[in-house]
Design an enzyme around this catalytic site. Sequence first.
Site, short mmCIF file in Angstrom:
data_model
loop_
_atom_site.label_atom_id
_atom_site.label_comp_id
_atom_site.label_asym_id
_atom_site.label_seq_id
_atom_site.Cartn_x
_atom_site.Cartn_y
_atom_site.Cartn_z
N ARG A 91 10.16 11.93 -38.61
CA ARG A 91 10.73 10.87 -38.74
C ARG A 91 11.33 10.86 -40.21
O ARG A 91 10.46 10.81 -41.25
CB ARG A 91 9.91 9.66 -38.64
N THR A 128 -18.20 0.86 -14.22
CA THR A 128 -17.14 2.28 -14.36
C THR A 128 -17.42 3.04 -13.24
O THR A 128 -18.65 3.19 -12.61
CB THR A 128 -17.28 2.93 -15.68
N GLY A 182 5.88 2.85 -36.53
CA GLY A 182 6.69 1.78 -36.80
C GLY A 182 6.98 1.21 -35.37
O GLY A 182 6.20 1.22 -34.55
N GLU A 226 -21.01 0.23 -23.54
CA GLU A 226 -22.13 0.82 -23.57
C GLU A 226 -22.92 0.21 -25.03
O GLU A 226 -23.31 1.19 -25.79
CB GLU A 226 -22.02 2.29 -23.73
N GLY A 227 -22.90 -0.81 -25.29
CA GLY A 227 -23.34 -1.53 -26.32
C GLY A 227 -22.39 -2.00 -27.41
O GLY A 227 -21.78 -1.17 -27.99
#
Lengths: 389, 381
Positions: free
Chosen positions: A279, A169, A349, A373-374
Amino acid sequence: MTTASLAVEREPSFAPSEEQELLVREVRRFAEERIAPGTRQRDRAHEFPTEVLREMGELGLLGMLVPDAYGGAGLDSLSYVLAVEEISRVCPSVGVTMSVTNSVCCWPIARFGTEEVKRTVLRELATGECIGGFGLTEPTSGSDAASMRTQARREGGEYVLDGEKAWITNAGVGRYFVVLAKTDTAAGKRGITAFVVPADLPGFRVGLPEEKLGLRASRTAQLFFEGCRVPARYRLGEEGEGFKIALATLDHSRLGIAAQSVGIHRRALELAVAYARDRVQFGRPIAEHQAVSFAIARMATELAAARVLTHAAAIREAESDAGRWAAQAKAYASEAANRACYDALQVHGGNGFSEEYEIARLYRDVRVTTIYEGTSEMQRLVIARHLLN
Amino acid sequence: MHIELSEEQVLLRDSVRRFAEEVVKPRAKEIDESGEFPRGFFDQAGEMGLAGVAVPEAYGGSGMDTISYCVVIEEISRVCATSGVILSVNNSLVCDPLLKFGSEEQKREFLVPLAAGKKLGCFALTEPGAGSDPAGLLSTARRDGEDYVLNGNKLFITNGTHADVALVFASTDLEKKHRGITCFIVPTDTPGYSHGTHEFKLGVNASGTTELAFQEMRIPAAWRLGGEGEGFKVAMSTLDGGRIGIAAQAVGIAQGAFEEALAYAQERKQFGQAISKFQAIQFYLADMATELDAGRLLTWKAAWTKENRPRFSLEAAQAKLFASEMAQRVTNKALQIHGGYGYTKEYNVERYFRDARITEIYEGTSEIQKMVIADQVLKAV
């Protein structure tokens, strides 16, 4: 935080301090005003948020745990995880960039660096002049870090590095990397040594950015060392102490990833709640159907659990069982965040499967939290080792 | 924020643990099998100040905080979940509402002996047709001059076979549904009050769970707790607190099972090595420890919130939901680690496994907790 500050005459408290609350408010405002508006565009364009990082550096968010004397903010670990959560909530890519600079670059340098390195390199990082990274993983050495092949050969006042590092990174955007290499290939993990390597040294080369499932606005690439000469004063700790330094660094950095997971989880919950209220199906908001509202209840409960584990791990950082707490927080928070994103997408959905909706990106972004990181599996080994010793 | 117990709390934990190990644990298996209510345990716990942990000393209690109360319930439940729930009911469901809603006179007359452990209390809300929906209860209370006359039936009442005082919920106006519910303090020797024999159950088998019946049971109006029609509010507020107690009980059960599994895994050898050397077992243990810590912290957080914030329903429901489901998973894994032995009565884990099950049901099922949580979250976020 030291043991002595865990004053035993006080009963447990679950309130952050006033300073911590103030910090959270400021970071949240910055995150919403300066980071959130560009998150979607940066993800689409795989664009690294250079300007955002510059501003974060000015705010002291890249050297939060570094003592004032070296240009850092001198804050405690709980403040740090609270800030990472706020940033990751609006952009997990910026979250990991921040976490990496703080946790796996600044932190080991502040802890193991020579005074000179701290006055120069650490100050640049902590004041936000630049960002940094951490080079441990290699193409054939992931969870089994001790099997690394990168070598460092002492030559006079220098070490000559040869080898390659993978999945790094901030590769290509960072100015300094904490790099682990073998100074004694016959000594196994005791032959590993840590170095601070400036990215502008001859023999240091960065590969092409990886195309990733998520965290597309964070930069990830390989590092190549080809006869790269690093001055001996950039060594962290002694020769052979690198593995210990790497493990200590990862114990600490798990707090950052746990906090990143908590931030993502929180955002997934917010998105699910907003969508479920809006919704309408079968004549009422889907939030009024128990299948949906119970999923939301579970997300909220697991978020509370992940957060309290993460905060506990942060405030226990100086204790003898800190490694177990950090691993627990990382394993639980990352897996809970994955479940939350899955469920939040399900609540959306078909719309959730569209990149029109933020949850689709979060669903991609969250996936790596149980890996880097593990892995979760490594966290469980760490936890079990603590339990069985 | 910090999560270390205070010195006083550590002392409390150590002394309750000693009591639990020396007095409670030796009888746990026996009372589970016989179903015999451990009244002697309650009396001793009362002498130690554990019957009204968070009740002020002026009212017969120990004057401690709610986290201390959680520590007590966890430590007792760690060795005997039956004993844990007996104490939790007396503390959370009886002393707490008396303290919060009782008149000065009621506190002196009823709270003082209950909090001191001289008397045992029970909480009578559930009925055959009113479980998760208590507003549908059918017990009635008719006003008659200076008295109320109660009729009805209650079901699954913990401590019911041995209680000296019952908090009884009955409707003063059935048409008003939950707004018609009123709470009464009823000494169990009141004429018209009767209880059944103890219900044989899957777990927490010696907690004196039984049914109650009220037939033309006449009590003075002075024993009404809160106003007419305020009973539903009393019940809901009480259950918020009760959930913290059950969460602590679940943490205690899980902790007990975890410790047994951790020890067993290191003793038991298969394939030439302790089974704790195998990743599968290590990962079980890692998950158990992680979830236990999360459950305990959520429980303490709910307790802290109860003391320091005006509302704590969300935190209590989350703690109860998480801790009870965690206890179910942890006891299940503990049994699995024990293999065939875990399925026998020779080991304690089968009891822990059975005892954990009820924590997902009583004082609000997991489904009710989710309704409470979803309601708050959908309003708040």
